[in-house]
Motif scaffolding. Structure first.
Motif, PDB file in Angstrom:
ATOM      1  N   GLY A  40       0.800  -1.219   0.000  1.00  0.00           N
ATOM      2  CA  GLY A  40       0.000   0.000   0.000  1.00  0.00           C
ATOM      3  C   GLY A  40       0.832   1.269   0.000  1.00  0.00           C
ATOM      4  O   GLY A  40       0.286   2.367   0.087  1.00  0.00           O
ATOM      5  N   ALA A  41       2.156   1.139  -0.124  1.00  0.00           N
ATOM      6  CA  ALA A  41       3.012   2.330  -0.099  1.00  0.00           C
ATOM      7  C   ALA A  41       2.919   3.123  -1.390  1.00  0.00           C
ATOM      8  O   ALA A  41       3.225   4.304  -1.431  1.00  0.00           O
ATOM      9  CB  ALA A  41       4.461   1.924   0.156  1.00  0.00           C
ATOM     10  N   GLY A  42       2.490   2.441  -2.482  1.00  0.00           N
ATOM     11  CA  GLY A  42       2.384   3.132  -3.771  1.00  0.00           C
ATOM     12  C   GLY A  42       3.351   2.615  -4.812  1.00  0.00           C
ATOM     13  O   GLY A  42       3.508   3.226  -5.873  1.00  0.00           O
ATOM     14  N   LYS A  43       3.967   1.469  -4.553  1.00  0.00           N
ATOM     15  CA  LYS A  43       4.981   0.934  -5.480  1.00  0.00           C
ATOM     16  C   LYS A  43       4.361   0.621  -6.847  1.00  0.00           C
ATOM     17  O   LYS A  43       4.893   1.015  -7.878  1.00  0.00           O
ATOM     18  CB  LYS A  43       5.628  -0.344  -4.908  1.00  0.00           C
ATOM     19  CG  LYS A  43       6.284  -0.161  -3.543  1.00  0.00           C
ATOM     20  CD  LYS A  43       7.132  -1.354  -3.142  1.00  0.00           C
ATOM     21  CE  LYS A  43       6.357  -2.655  -2.936  1.00  0.00           C
ATOM     22  NZ  LYS A  43       5.404  -2.626  -1.819  1.00  0.00           N
ATOM     23  N   SER A  44       3.259  -0.110  -6.835  1.00  0.00           N
ATOM     24  CA  SER A  44       2.632  -0.464  -8.112  1.00  0.00           C
ATOM     25  C   SER A  44       1.978   0.741  -8.770  1.00  0.00           C
ATOM     26  O   SER A  44       1.901   0.817  -9.999  1.00  0.00           O
ATOM     27  CB  SER A  44       1.609  -1.582  -7.917  1.00  0.00           C
ATOM     28  OG  SER A  44       2.296  -2.792  -7.709  1.00  0.00           O
ATOM     29  N   THR A  45       1.514   1.692  -7.953  1.00  0.00           N
ATOM     30  CA  THR A  45       0.948   2.931  -8.509  1.00  0.00           C
ATOM     31  C   THR A  45       2.012   3.674  -9.307  1.00  0.00           C
ATOM     32  O   THR A  45       1.744   4.188 -10.395  1.00  0.00           O
ATOM     33  CB  THR A  45       0.406   3.829  -7.378  1.00  0.00           C
ATOM     34  OG1 THR A  45      -0.620   3.118  -6.700  1.00  0.00           O
ATOM     35  CG2 THR A  45      -0.156   5.131  -7.919  1.00  0.00           C
ATOM     36  N   LEU A 222       9.895   3.301  -0.310  1.00  0.00           N
ATOM     37  CA  LEU A 222       8.688   4.075  -0.566  1.00  0.00           C
ATOM     38  C   LEU A 222       7.700   3.763   0.548  1.00  0.00           C
ATOM     39  O   LEU A 222       7.385   2.601   0.802  1.00  0.00           O
ATOM     40  CB  LEU A 222       8.109   3.673  -1.929  1.00  0.00           C
ATOM     41  CG  LEU A 222       6.951   4.509  -2.486  1.00  0.00           C
ATOM     42  CD1 LEU A 222       7.415   5.908  -2.860  1.00  0.00           C
ATOM     43  CD2 LEU A 222       6.351   3.835  -3.721  1.00  0.00           C
ATOM     44  N   ALA A 223       7.243   4.805   1.229  1.00  0.00           N
ATOM     45  CA  ALA A 223       6.261   4.597   2.289  1.00  0.00           C
ATOM     46  C   ALA A 223       5.267   5.741   2.254  1.00  0.00           C
ATOM     47  O   ALA A 223       5.664   6.902   2.097  1.00  0.00           O
ATOM     48  CB  ALA A 223       6.952   4.529   3.651  1.00  0.00           C
ATOM     49  N   ASP A 224       4.003   5.402   2.325  1.00  0.00           N
ATOM     50  CA  ASP A 224       2.923   6.384   2.282  1.00  0.00           C
ATOM     51  C   ASP A 224       3.114   7.400   1.148  1.00  0.00           C
ATOM     52  O   ASP A 224       2.966   8.607   1.339  1.00  0.00           O
ATOM     53  CB  ASP A 224       2.813   7.090   3.644  1.00  0.00           C
ATOM     54  CG  ASP A 224       1.502   7.881   3.744  1.00  0.00           C
ATOM     55  OD1 ASP A 224       0.525   7.504   3.051  1.00  0.00           O
ATOM     56  OD2 ASP A 224       1.480   8.887   4.478  1.00  0.00           O
ATOM     57  N   GLY A 225       3.438   6.861  -0.044  1.00  0.00           N
ATOM     58  CA  GLY A 225       3.445   7.703  -1.233  1.00  0.00           C
ATOM     59  C   GLY A 225       4.655   8.594  -1.431  1.00  0.00           C
ATOM     60  O   GLY A 225       4.638   9.470  -2.294  1.00  0.00           O
TER      61      GLY A 225
END
Lengths: 248, 223
Positions: A40-45, A222-225
């Motif tokens: 949920g950190a945004g890696k795939s985003t 990467l954490a929280d975007g």
């Protein structure tokens, strides 16, 4: 060393929810960058936004590829400019054969570069050479894209496509997930063989395991975007030992 | 509509491409029917030039009146502009031990309209019948319309019968995957549309390979 990719203050959201909250990252030619981080950190985003997945909306920031505005390009143009994504979940396309799919992709890229399409003979020779590198079976050509492939075959097929298209920027999204140790070795060797002084890769992973095979020049957390920490390959070992809690 | 009687053990097989179809077939024991009805633009590269798919009606009536008959019906309509095609099938199993298989597909562009009416009747005495009817439709435009009316009447209790009808759009995740490999959106759409249509064409028997290859080349010519 010249700049390949420059991400500045990148914000992106899906369905109104902000996932990336100001990512900054510079990647030079020849470099391997690992991006690690909790779920949920945004890696795939990040990989979706770089490749132009229409499900995501960029709300702020810029991305330059070789100095060109990447975000202004259609997904297929980004691909032809050399951005390649090894999908975390490769899509099955029933009824479209690998050979037809790959020939279309290779020749579309060649047309974009102002080159003649490959002849059937040249193309099949290229397929054969790259299949061998990934230890893929000959019958691959006539199978539908990813349909009925095992998890390992799907990931090998991603790297096979990467070998066919020779991107300048390869993004490997959780390429190690679901791979046994032999498949992991083949995939990693494939990636390493494709490395040149001009291209670069972003390796998104949960685990340090893959980084034993594909050694990164930089590791980002990467954490929280946001990228909250950057180090060398030893950072991955630290994370493996202590988890993300101490950092994020 | 002329009635054709297939006598014991006879086989009738035909591929109709852009021809009017109005068939009434009575099957006697052990006879076999295999029909393809294909409505495609004559020149697929410029489908708008093709004016012959206005208010096309394909009617296929098959009655199995003897034991152990086989019936296969395939239909494909690839529609553009204000094309309108209605395909109706009426399959009756009056006697048991027979099989019927139907695969009906519509691909609808622009403001085209498709209509499938599929009556499948299994009479009380038609035990051990196996009957399958599948209708799949691909809507490529918000202004295209598909009506589908499958109707099953099953009076026998020891039969295998399935039917399914679905109308959908192109798989967005497959489109994105192809674009990510550098394939332009239009070409990616065409590859997916061709893939959708292919199984109907590939079901054409080898003895009709000339027309089969011609149709495969026809639908591939765009991609």
């Amino acid at each position: 060393m010249s700049k390949l990719l420059e991400i500045k203050n990148l914000h992106a959201s899906i369905a109104g929810k902000e996932i990336l909250k100001g990512v900054d990252l510079v990647i030079n030619e020849g470099e391997v960058h690992a991006i690690m981080g909790p779920n949920g950190a945004g890696k795939s985003t990040l990989s979706a936004v770089l490749t132009g997945n229409p499900a995501y909306e960029v709300t702020e920031g810029t991305v330059l590829l070789h100095g060109k505005d990447l975000l202004a390009m259609e997904p297929e143009v980004r691909a032809r400019e050399g951005v390649f994504l090894s999908f975390q979940y490769p899509v099955e396309i029933p009824g479209v054969s690998m050979v037809n799919f790959m020939r279309t992709a290779v020749n579309e890229k060649r047309a974009y570069e102002g080159k003649e399409p490959l002849s059937a003979k040249e193309f099949l020779a290229l397929m054969r050479e790259k299949k061998k590198m990934l230890e893929l079976a000959d019958k691959l050509n006539n199978r539908s894209v990813n349909e009925g492939f095992s998890g390992g075959e799907k990931k090998k097929n991603e790297i096979f496509q990467m070998a066919m298209l020779q991107p300048c920027l390869a993004i490997l999204d959780e390429t190690d997930s679901g791979l046994d140790i032999d498949a992991l070795r083949i995939v990693a060797e494939g990636v390493n063989k494709l490395k040149t002084p001009e291209n670069a890769s972003i390796v998104i992973t949960h685990y340090q395991r893959l980084l034993d095979y594909i050694v990164p020049d930089f590791v980002h957390v990467l954490a929280d975007g946001k990228i909250v920490k950057t180090g060398d390959k030893n950072l991955a070992l630290e994370l493996e030992e202590h988890g993300y809690d101490g950092i994020a | 509509m002329a009635t054709m009687v297939l006598h014991k053990g006879e086989r009738f097989e035909r591929v109709y491409v852009n021809e009017p179809v109005d068939l009434h077939i009575v099957q006697e024991a052990g006879s076999q029917v295999k029909i393809h009805v294909v409505n495609v633009p004559k020149d697929i590269k410029d489908p708008k030039d093709f004016k012959d798919l206005k208010d096309v009606r394909n009617t296929i009536v098959v009655e199995q009146t003897g034991e152990g008959c086989e019936t296969e019906i395939y239909a494909l309509a690839y529609l553009h502009g204000d094309d309108a095609v209605t395909t109706e099938t009426h399959v009756t199993h009056a006697v048991g031990g027979g099989t019927s298989n139907q695969l009906i597909k519509f691909v609808l562009n622009d403001t085209s309209r498709g209509h499938f009416i599929g009556d499948l009747k299994i009479a009380q005495d038609a035990q051990k019948t196996e009957a399958h009817q599948t209708n799949r439709n691909l809507l490529l435009s918000e202004d295209a319309q598909m009506r589908t009316q499958p109707q099953l009447e099953i009076y026998a209790d020891d039969v295998k019968a399935t039917h399914g009808a679905s109308t959908g759009q192109l798989d967005e995740s497959a489109l994105f995957y192809m674009q990510q490999r550098g394939i332009g959106k239009q070409k990616a759409r065409q590859l997916l549309v061709n893939a959708f249509m292919k199984d109907v064409i590939e079901a054409i028997s080898p003895q009709n390979s000339a027309i089969r290859e011609q149709l495969i080349a026809h639908i591939d010519s765009e991609s």
